[in-house]
Design an enzyme around this catalytic site. Structure first.
Site, short mmCIF file in Angstrom:
data_model
loop_
_atom_site.label_atom_id
_atom_site.label_comp_id
_atom_site.label_asym_id
_atom_site.label_seq_id
_atom_site.Cartn_x
_atom_site.Cartn_y
_atom_site.Cartn_z
CB SER A 60 -0.94 0.03 1.20
OG SER A 60 -2.07 -0.74 0.92
CE LYS A 63 -3.80 0.57 -1.33
NZ LYS A 63 -4.49 -0.06 -0.20
CE1 TYR A 181 -4.64 -1.33 -4.48
CE2 TYR A 181 -5.10 -3.68 -4.45
CZ TYR A 181 -4.83 -2.50 -3.78
OH TYR A 181 -4.76 -2.50 -2.41
CE1 TYR A 232 -3.36 -0.68 5.48
CE2 TYR A 232 -1.48 -0.65 6.96
CZ TYR A 232 -2.04 -0.95 5.74
OH TYR A 232 -1.26 -1.50 4.76
CB VAL A 250 -0.05 -5.71 4.34
CG1 VAL A 250 -1.33 -5.09 4.85
CG2 VAL A 250 -0.12 -6.03 2.86
N1 GLU Z 1 -2.24 -5.43 -2.00
C1 GLU Z 1 -2.76 -5.40 -0.67
C2 GLU Z 1 -4.24 -5.62 -0.70
O1 GLU Z 1 -4.89 -5.12 -1.54
C3 GLU Z 1 -2.37 -4.08 -0.10
C4 GLU Z 1 -2.81 -3.93 1.29
C5 GLU Z 1 -1.99 -2.97 2.08
O2 GLU Z 1 -0.76 -2.93 1.99
O3 GLU Z 1 -2.62 -2.24 2.83
O4 GLU Z 1 -4.82 -6.30 0.08
#
Ligand code: GLU
Length: 296
Positions: A60, A63, A181, A232, A250
């Site tokens: 993430s 992002k 994604y 988060y 994550v």
């Molecule tokens: N690719 C992970 C998912 O979509 C990213 C989650 C993350 O790092 O928050 O579940």
């Protein structure tokens, strides 16, 4: 305190702990105790400690960069995604129904899917090109094993994408968006690469080659969304302890920005209950405490 000495001291003092993300099988095999830390200063100099040159799955953290690339075009993405903390887990479906398919912010999965869709076909390749240029590392790429593993366990993300499509908030086919994604999340970079690639946010939008990706306001806005939504459901705790715009993933990576000074990346795969790297947050807490460099 001199930065090289400081990062070495922090690496020696933190105790990695927590559990690796188990829901993506290829990530579940990583040692939760690995640790790396890199600080890149505005002139591009990097100070590292631990495994700061070892590539890991950015997940993430990607992002932030897709949001910045979308905002570099114009502000239109804000008609399709909000910018408030969600108060829900990063992959929750619940809010999407009550809010008519408009995700709360670009850093929960639903919001990031909309940003990837907004960038259109080739989003992951555009992101890769940007990350290679900013980090100065042309070898950065997608880890095919992580991508495959994640795609094979993407029921939740596909559900989010199809749900948003039902509200007319996707332009491209839902499965195509999820594939892009997943590629973007499966990019592998080291702490040193990521710290360098994050510098444009510390330079108020200016890239390493001196050109501008974002205006001063654009960079301010990306940093603000990182501060309020980047870690988060623990952004309040992160602001309290670290006091910097930050974004975690994550895979155990966390980037943080000290506007006008430096960009930091720390990696340790052991996560706490809310999905943030235990040693990563601890290291950033120590960094801002020892330097006094927070935005507060
Ligand atoms: N690719 C992970 C998912 O979509 C990213 C989650 C993350 O790092 O928050 O579940």
């Amino acid at each position: 305190m001199e930065l090289q000495h400081l990062v070495g001291r922090i690496a020696a003092e933190v105790t990695p702990g927590g559990a690796v993300a188990g829901y993506i099988p290829a990530l579940a095999r990583i040692d939760p105790h690995a640790f790396g830390l890199a600080v890149a200063t505005l002139d591009g100099e990097v100070f590292g400690a631990g495994e700061h040159e070892r590539p890991f799955s950015v997940q993430s953290v990607s992002k932030v960069f897709t949001l910045a690339l979308a905002l570099a075009e114009n502000d239109d993405v804000w008609t399709r995604v909000g910018r408030e903390p969600s108060g829900s887990p990063f992959n929750s479906l619940v809010q999407l129904e009550t809010e008519q398919g408009i995700p709360r912010n670009p850093f929960i999965n639903a919001g990031a899917l909309v940003v990837t869709d907004h960038l259109g076909p080739g989003a992951a390749d555009r992101l890769l090109a940007f990350l290679r240029e900013e980090s100065g590392n042309p070898a950065i790429g997608v880890d095919p094993e992580v991508a495959e593993s994640e795609l094979g366990h993407s029921d939740r993300n596909r559900a989010l994408a199809h749900f948003m499509a039902s509200y007319g908030n996707l332009r491209n086919p839902a499965d195509t968006v999820v594939r892009e994604y997943v590629r973007q999340c499966s990019i592998e970079m080291s702490c040193a690469d990521l710290a360098r690639a994050t510098l444009f946010l510390a330079r108020h939008g200016v890239r390493n080659d001196g050109t501008r990706l974002l205006g001063v306001s654009g960079a301010k806005r990306v940093n603000a969304v990182m501060l309020t939504c980047g870690t988060y459901d623990a952004a309040g705790e992160f602001a309290y302890r670290v006091g910097l715009p930050g974004k975690s993933g994550v895979g155990g990576g966390v980037i943080a920005v000290v506007p006008g000074r430096c960009a930091i990346c720390v990696w340790s795969p052991g996560l706490d209950a809310r999905g943030n790297s235990v040693a990563g947050v601890d290291a950033l807490d120590r960094f801002t405490t020892l330097t006094g460099w927070s935005v507060f």
